[in-house]
Design a protein around this motif. Structure first.
Motif, short mmCIF file in Angstrom:
data_model
loop_
_atom_site.label_atom_id
_atom_site.label_comp_id
_atom_site.label_asym_id
_atom_site.label_seq_id
_atom_site.Cartn_x
_atom_site.Cartn_y
_atom_site.Cartn_z
N ILE A 307 0.85 -1.19 0.00
CA ILE A 307 0.00 0.00 0.00
C ILE A 307 0.89 1.24 0.00
O ILE A 307 1.53 1.56 1.00
CB ILE A 307 -0.94 0.00 1.22
N HIS A 309 -0.18 4.45 -1.01
CA HIS A 309 -0.93 5.64 -0.61
C HIS A 309 -2.34 5.20 -0.20
O HIS A 309 -2.96 4.39 -0.88
CB HIS A 309 -1.01 6.66 -1.74
N SER A 310 -2.84 5.74 0.90
CA SER A 310 -4.16 5.34 1.37
C SER A 310 -4.92 6.56 1.86
O SER A 310 -4.62 7.13 2.90
CB SER A 310 -4.03 4.31 2.50
N ASP A 311 -5.87 6.97 1.04
CA ASP A 311 -6.74 8.09 1.39
C ASP A 311 -8.00 7.86 0.57
O ASP A 311 -8.45 6.73 0.42
CB ASP A 311 -6.04 9.42 1.04
N ARG A 314 -6.51 5.08 -3.17
CA ARG A 314 -5.54 4.11 -2.65
C ARG A 314 -4.71 3.57 -3.81
O ARG A 314 -5.25 3.19 -4.85
CB ARG A 314 -6.25 2.95 -1.93
N ILE A 316 -2.02 0.66 -4.76
CA ILE A 316 -1.47 -0.63 -4.34
C ILE A 316 -0.48 -1.11 -5.40
O ILE A 316 -0.78 -1.11 -6.60
CB ILE A 316 -2.57 -1.70 -4.17
N GLU A 337 -11.22 -3.99 0.08
CA GLU A 337 -11.42 -2.76 -0.67
C GLU A 337 -12.90 -2.62 -1.02
O GLU A 337 -13.43 -3.39 -1.81
CB GLU A 337 -10.58 -2.77 -1.96
N SER A 419 -14.01 7.85 -4.61
CA SER A 419 -13.04 7.07 -3.84
C SER A 419 -12.75 5.82 -4.66
O SER A 419 -13.67 5.16 -5.16
CB SER A 419 -13.62 6.69 -2.48
N THR A 421 -9.64 2.49 -5.58
CA THR A 421 -8.38 1.78 -5.35
C THR A 421 -7.79 1.40 -6.71
O THR A 421 -8.46 0.80 -7.54
CB THR A 421 -8.62 0.50 -4.53
#
Length: 444
Positions: A307, A309-311, A314, A316, A337, A419, A421
């Motif tokens: 991971i 970046h996660s906000d 995201r 991966i 997710e 939002s 991933t």
């Protein structure tokens, strides 16, 4: 002092052994055409890394270690032969180090790096030597030189180099058709694994969820099977559930419940990876509480559901490039997710795409979108007529697009309003792109 020269020293397997030999007191140098994240660590240890393969580089060496990717026309290979310097493969050097110790070799088509890294992490308390195919966060490296005779190593079947090894204990995570440019067919791969089993001096831990591995294990002594599906296995995971982004499960060993454990990395494949690790940690008298603590803290090796970046967005980074690995990564992702998930995939090698083309059908099921990038050739010529259009058609995802340039990928991520991933998947240089995009998001 003996001088050892590594051709292809920045490779994840080569660099690990180079570091160990330096720590053992050898004069170590090597060459690689590209710098990467291990180069600085090598140089910090006093290892000279040349950026060009020149014959003069090997002069004065007592031994040359060559990556299996190095061709016979390499000028350093030619010079070493001319000077009568002994040349060996990476797997041979690993065997020289490991075969005289209590070796634990982790083999299999998929899952080797995660399983060996997890095992290394859990056994750090007993000070083992570790050589794995990824960066293990707990040691900040892909290798360490321990003070005991326990030696944990990833065993590579891709070029049959694992057949140099005679481990005390082995783990076989699965057996599947891969690296067919070397093996030709699945039957040849099976023959290699049979030989590897026969060379294991003690216990062999085999995944009972893999029919091919289970078939080869039948009738053999010293076999222990582990499974998340097969109740007849010796080591079983039961009561599997996902709570608060953690995967929980109970472990039964030889018919008796051993305890409950949690993983921070998603997917049923990682429960499978954890089972032989838990069993061996128990054999080394590590307490159930310590095992549970270490498993929960284990975040995976670098590039294994990494991971970045996660906000709201995201990012991966994952090494998956074989269709089975892709399916496993997506299965794991969908357990944690909950937002829209976009897979950005860089196919690896024209030969692999050609041999496994039919296997890609349905491999991206579960993601909302698929973005295909150009094939990472790894030095191969496209003699197979592989095209992204053919791969897209075979994948069969209704939202699959082809994007040729990194800049376009960055724009797609930056323009995402929801939002989401983004799963960056592949064994080539897509990792650098994922890191760059994650860093840009962090700055902005």
């Amino acid at each position: 002092m003996e001088k050892i020269y590594f051709i292809g020293i920045n490779g994840i397997g080569m660099s690990g052994l180079a570091k160990i030999m330096k720590i053992k007191g050898y004069d170590v140098a090597g060459a690689d055409l590209s710098r990467n994240y291990v180069t600085e660590e090598l140089e910090s240890l006093g290892i000279k890394v040349f950026g060009e393969h020149l014959g003069e580089n090997v002069v004065g060496s007592n031994l040359v270690v060559a990556s299996s990717a190095i061709k016979s026309e390499n000028p350093e290979i030619k010079k070493a032969k001319e000077l009568g310097i002994k040349i060996i493969k990476r797997g041979e050097l690993l065997s020289i180090l490991m075969n005289k110790e209590k070796g634990i070799a982790v083999a299999g088509t998929h899952g080797k790096t995660t399983t060996s890294s997890m095992l290394g992490s859990l056994l750090l308390d007993i000070d083992p030597t570790i050589v794995v195919g990824g960066i293990l966060p707990e040691i900040g490296s892909n290798s360490r030189c321990g003070k005991t005779d326990v030696f944990i190593a990833e065993a590579d079947e891709s070029d049959n180099s694992f057949l140099y090894l005679t481990p005390e204990t082995s783990i076989i995570t699965n057996i599947e058709a891969d690296h067919l440019e070397n093996h030709g067919c699945l039957e040849n791969i099976k023959k290699s694994f049979v030989q590897f089993m026969e060379q294991t001096k003690g216990e062999i831990l085999v995944c009972g969820d893999c029919p091919e591995a289970l078939e080869l294990a039948k009738g053999r002594k010293n076999i222990k099977t582990y499974s998340i599906n097969n109740e007849k296995s010796d080591i079983i995971a039961t009561d599997i559930r996902v709570e608060n982004f953690k995967t929980k499960f109970k472990v039964i060993i030889d018919g008796e419940e051993f305890g409950e454990f949690e993983l921070s990395i998603p997917g049923n494949h990682n429960i499978q990876n954890a089972l032989p690790v838990i069993y061996l940690a128990k054999k080394f008298d590590i307490s159930k509480e310590r095992i549970a603590q270490k498993l929960l803290k284990f975040k995976g090796a670098k590039r294994r559901y990494d991971i970045l970046h996660s906000d709201k967005i995201r990012i991966i980074d994952d090494y998956a490039h074989h269709p089975t690995e892709i399916k496993a990564t997506i299965q794991g992702a969908k357990t944690i997710e909950k937002n829209k998930t976009i897979a950005i995939f860089q196919p690896h090698r024209y030969s692999r795409v050609n041999f496994l083309l039919n296997e890609f059908k349905g491999s991206f099921e579960g993601v909302d979108e698929v973005i295909l990038m150009p094939v990472y050739s790894a030095g191969e010529n496209n003699e197979f007529g592989v095209t992204l259009e053919k791969l897209k058609e075979k994948i069969g995802h209704k939202h699959c697009t082809i994007v040729e340039k990194n800049e376009e990928i960055a724009k797609i991520v930056a323009s995402e309003k929801e939002s989401a991933t983004f799963l960056f998947m592949g064994a080539g240089n897509i990792s650098s792109l994922a890191h760059t995009i994650a860093e840009n998001i962090g700055r902005n």
